[in-house]
Write an enzyme that holds these catalytic residues in place. Sequence first.
Site, PDB file in Angstrom:
ATOM      1  N   GLU A 151      -7.361   4.618  12.489  1.00  0.00           N
ATOM      2  CA  GLU A 151      -6.220   4.279  13.338  1.00  0.00           C
ATOM      3  C   GLU A 151      -6.223   4.954  14.696  1.00  0.00           C
ATOM      4  O   GLU A 151      -5.487   4.529  15.599  1.00  0.00           O
ATOM      5  CB  GLU A 151      -4.915   4.636  12.613  1.00  0.00           C
ATOM      6  CG  GLU A 151      -4.729   3.942  11.278  1.00  0.00           C
ATOM      7  CD  GLU A 151      -3.412   4.303  10.609  1.00  0.00           C
ATOM      8  OE1 GLU A 151      -2.453   4.649  11.349  1.00  0.00           O
ATOM      9  OE2 GLU A 151      -3.330   4.251   9.371  1.00  0.00           O
TER      10      GLU A 151
ATOM     11  N   ASP B 139       0.868  -1.188   0.000  1.00  0.00           N
ATOM     12  CA  ASP B 139       0.000   0.000   0.000  1.00  0.00           C
ATOM     13  C   ASP B 139       0.895   1.224   0.000  1.00  0.00           C
ATOM     14  O   ASP B 139       1.946   1.249   0.635  1.00  0.00           O
ATOM     15  CB  ASP B 139      -0.960   0.002   1.198  1.00  0.00           C
ATOM     16  CG  ASP B 139      -0.261  -0.121   2.534  1.00  0.00           C
ATOM     17  OD1 ASP B 139      -0.042   0.911   3.197  1.00  0.00           O
ATOM     18  OD2 ASP B 139       0.060  -1.270   2.932  1.00  0.00           O
TER      19      ASP B 139
END
Length: 298
Positions: A194, A102
């Site tokens: 996150e 990613d």
Amino acid sequence: MPPEKKAPINKKPVTRKPAVRKPAVRKPATSKKKQTKIPVQLKIAIAALLLVLLSPLYYGYILKGFVATWRWVKDWGQDPNYRTYESFNIKIPKKYTIHGIDVSYYQGKINWPLVQSMKEDEVRISFAFIKATEGVMMVDPYFQRNWREAPKSGIICGAYHFFRPRKDGKTQAKFFLQVVNVEKGDLPPVVDIESLDGVSPLKMRAELADFLNYVELKTKVRPIIYTGLKFYEDYLDTHFSDYPLWIAHYYQPKLRLDNSRWKFWQHSDKAKINGIGHVVDFNAFNGDSTALSKLVIR
């Protein structure tokens, strides 16, 4: 008158020390040895050996052997299914056959053909998740280029949004879909969550639910939730159980989570990939190529 005779004087005898003579040192007789001639064959063999020892190729083999030995010592006692791949400069779980990365603006300009052609043993890059947006205003400056160029190299791609819990979830979803055109052949869209950003877990989950519902409503595709293992255990476990997971859990031979729950595992953030100037996150897919094909949007 005749001279008077004198009595004789008795003189003591003079004693002399015997002279001390140094023993004669004799040099051993040297026998002349015959000089033996070195056979021509032996000279050739010695010359050949010197050439080998001075050859860079020889030291290359020595270095290669040292590296292999060091790898064995370093990995001794470790899980044999979690070994170091020198090309990628990381340990990779051997259990998985589909691997990917990613990326975001942090990796800079990427040479995607080089990425696609990189391979060690059976490990190669099959998919990539590309950052598109963040919050309600930020578009990744390299998204459009990556989104256009990566599929040309035969890499399956998916786009992700970095979620900010302090911002309205539905507004973030609209912003994401204004930038990303989700099409057939893509991986499902991803929401990256996150941190709480200072809000309560309840507030975070409410905004996240709004994001997920809106994206699914508009694309007819169920998004993937990306998060770290600890964040998932603290705030998301028992929630959003119908959504596929992408979990970050680094430098471990196994993901500490039920296999039925997760689709992707981000197991390292230090991979070196040809065509990319910075270290990259490395991921494994929980399944084979057939399972990945089924996940792709149709």
